[in-house]
Design a protein around this motif. Structure first.
Motif, PDB file in Angstrom:
ATOM      1  N   ARG A 198      -2.099  -3.460   3.046  1.00  0.00           N
ATOM      2  CA  ARG A 198      -1.994  -2.238   3.842  1.00  0.00           C
ATOM      3  C   ARG A 198      -1.203  -2.431   5.132  1.00  0.00           C
ATOM      4  O   ARG A 198      -0.488  -1.544   5.569  1.00  0.00           O
ATOM      5  N   GLN A 209      -2.436   6.532  -2.305  1.00  0.00           N
ATOM      6  CA  GLN A 209      -3.699   5.864  -1.972  1.00  0.00           C
ATOM      7  C   GLN A 209      -3.997   4.712  -2.936  1.00  0.00           C
ATOM      8  O   GLN A 209      -5.104   4.578  -3.475  1.00  0.00           O
ATOM      9  N   GLU A 210      -2.980   3.882  -3.149  1.00  0.00           N
ATOM     10  CA  GLU A 210      -3.172   2.728  -4.015  1.00  0.00           C
ATOM     11  C   GLU A 210      -2.272   1.588  -3.544  1.00  0.00           C
ATOM     12  O   GLU A 210      -1.308   1.789  -2.806  1.00  0.00           O
ATOM     13  N   PRO A 256      -9.747   1.896   0.925  1.00  0.00           N
ATOM     14  CA  PRO A 256      -8.914   3.110   0.918  1.00  0.00           C
ATOM     15  C   PRO A 256      -9.592   4.331   1.530  1.00  0.00           C
ATOM     16  O   PRO A 256      -8.893   5.254   1.972  1.00  0.00           O
ATOM     17  N   LYS A 257     -10.927   4.362   1.585  1.00  0.00           N
ATOM     18  CA  LYS A 257     -11.611   5.523   2.154  1.00  0.00           C
ATOM     19  C   LYS A 257     -11.286   5.692   3.642  1.00  0.00           C
ATOM     20  O   LYS A 257     -11.451   6.778   4.198  1.00  0.00           O
ATOM     21  N   HIS A 258     -10.831   4.625   4.288  1.00  0.00           N
ATOM     22  CA  HIS A 258     -10.423   4.699   5.694  1.00  0.00           C
ATOM     23  C   HIS A 258      -8.917   4.941   5.755  1.00  0.00           C
ATOM     24  O   HIS A 258      -8.133   4.111   5.306  1.00  0.00           O
ATOM     25  N   ARG A 259      -8.524   6.049   6.321  1.00  0.00           N
ATOM     26  CA  ARG A 259      -7.098   6.376   6.368  1.00  0.00           C
ATOM     27  C   ARG A 259      -6.333   5.461   7.317  1.00  0.00           C
ATOM     28  O   ARG A 259      -5.151   5.194   7.124  1.00  0.00           O
ATOM     29  N   ALA A 266      -6.565  -3.686   1.032  1.00  0.00           N
ATOM     30  CA  ALA A 266      -7.440  -2.593   0.618  1.00  0.00           C
ATOM     31  C   ALA A 266      -8.683  -3.077  -0.117  1.00  0.00           C
ATOM     32  O   ALA A 266      -9.641  -2.318  -0.291  1.00  0.00           O
ATOM     33  N   TRP A 311       0.832  -1.200   0.000  1.00  0.00           N
ATOM     34  CA  TRP A 311       0.000   0.000   0.000  1.00  0.00           C
ATOM     35  C   TRP A 311       0.869   1.253   0.000  1.00  0.00           C
ATOM     36  O   TRP A 311       1.813   1.378   0.783  1.00  0.00           O
ATOM     37  N   ASP A 312       0.552   2.179  -0.897  1.00  0.00           N
ATOM     38  CA  ASP A 312       1.227   3.478  -0.963  1.00  0.00           C
ATOM     39  C   ASP A 312       0.270   4.504  -0.379  1.00  0.00           C
ATOM     40  O   ASP A 312      -0.719   4.876  -1.013  1.00  0.00           O
ATOM     41  N   ASN A 313       0.558   4.959   0.820  1.00  0.00           N
ATOM     42  CA  ASN A 313      -0.363   5.858   1.509  1.00  0.00           C
ATOM     43  C   ASN A 313      -0.471   7.220   0.819  1.00  0.00           C
ATOM     44  O   ASN A 313      -1.540   7.841   0.809  1.00  0.00           O
ATOM     45  N   ALA A 314       0.611   7.694   0.218  1.00  0.00           N
ATOM     46  CA  ALA A 314       0.583   8.985  -0.465  1.00  0.00           C
ATOM     47  C   ALA A 314      -0.268   8.918  -1.727  1.00  0.00           C
ATOM     48  O   ALA A 314      -1.087   9.802  -1.997  1.00  0.00           O
TER      49      ALA A 314
END
Length: 298
Positions: A45, A40-41, A134-137, A75, A35-38
């Motif tokens: 996770r 978002q893909e 992904p909608k959940h940080r 994700a 998961w790439d948090n920046a």
């Protein structure tokens, strides 16, 4: 990419290394995108490993095994992508061949039997896949949209201060049980000292963010005098640990625990029952922002 870390147990480190090697070197593992948090893909996770030592009822009396629960947070819901990894971990660490760990005298916890390939070794009790879109940080337990059991079970048993705890995947438990053992002993000492002076008749203790009830139940078992009898010790061979100091236990009391995660509260209630402490501890699902209004009767 970590080769050596002194924080996790040797068993957790062993399982982590197996997972890392699979992700880096296997054909199936290289299909898994981190998961790439920046951006978002990505897919994987978070990886959570929970470990704890338990006693084994085998011919090797007093043997301990380190049990590990593997929780892979993704994700999206594609458990088939992780099934080869789950199969690998289960073949290497999770085959139920012998050994029995009993928990309590009532409920499903007392009916579980499981073993490992090596007495005193590492065994995986469950490989799980939780789904957090992904909608959940933050992939927190209350943000999970689905959960898949790829192998084994979605809970494990932990031993702390002479008590047994059933801990589900969504529940919080102390990350370092040897240190928690010392920490809880100190908490018991402080509570006994405070209550001996201020409340000799009946004490009320609020356990906020109680999780599976470990702190509250340890206080109920070791800080208060018994109700109808001493707490049941559900773990085979477990010896009750006394609160330190000269004060011993104080008078009757009750612990009220509050937690936002329903699964954790269910665990806490089961743990109170299995340890013979339901007359001294009660647990509720509650938002602490509304605790005074929702639970004013307590």
């Amino acid at each position: 990419d970590v080769d050596v870390c002194l924080l996790p147990s040797p068993a957790a480190a062993q399982v982590y290394t197996e997972i890392r090697n699979w992700l880096l070197t296997s054909e199936d593992g290289q299909r898994i995108r981190a998961w790439d948090n920046a951006a978002q893909e990505g897919f994987l996770r978070e990886l959570t490993l929970r470990s704890g030592a338990v006693g084994l009822e085998t011919e090797a009396k007093g043997a301990m095994a380190e049990e590990v629960m593997v929780h892979l947070i993704t994700a999206s819901s594609q458990p088939h992508l992780l099934q080869p990894l789950a199969d690998l971990l289960w073949t290497k660490f999770g085959e139920t061949k012998f050994g029995e760990t009993k928990f309590g005298e009532t409920g499903e916890a007392g009916e579980q039997s499981r073993g490992s390939k090596a007495v005193g070794g590492t065994r995986v009790v469950g490989v799980l896949n939780g789904v957090c879109a992904p909608k959940h940080r933050v992939p927190a337990p209350h943000n999970m949209e689905a959960s898949h059991v790829l192998h084994g079970q979605d809970f494990q048993y932990m031993k702390l201060r002479g008590l047994g705890f059933k801990v589900s995947a969504a529940s919080f438990f102390q990350t370092c049980t040897p240190q928690a053992e010392k920490l809880y002993h100190l908490i018991e000492d402080y509570v006994v000292a405070a209550l001996s002076e201020d409340c000799k008749q009946r004490a009320v203790i609020y356990d906020l963010f109680c999780g599976t009830g470990s702190i509250g139940l340890c206080l109920a078992a070791h800080a208060f005098e018994g109700g109808e009898g001493e707490p049941a010790m559900p773990w085979s061979g477990a010896q009750e640990s006394k609160a330190g100091g000269e004060g011993g236990r104080v008078g009757r009391g009750h612990v009220y625990g509050f937690e936002l995660v329903p699964e954790a509260v269910e665990d806490a209630r089961r743990n109170a029952l299995a340890n013979g402490l339901s007359d001294r501890a009660s647990f509720y699902v509650g938002d602490l922002a509304r605790i005074l209004s929702d639970y004013s009767m307590l």
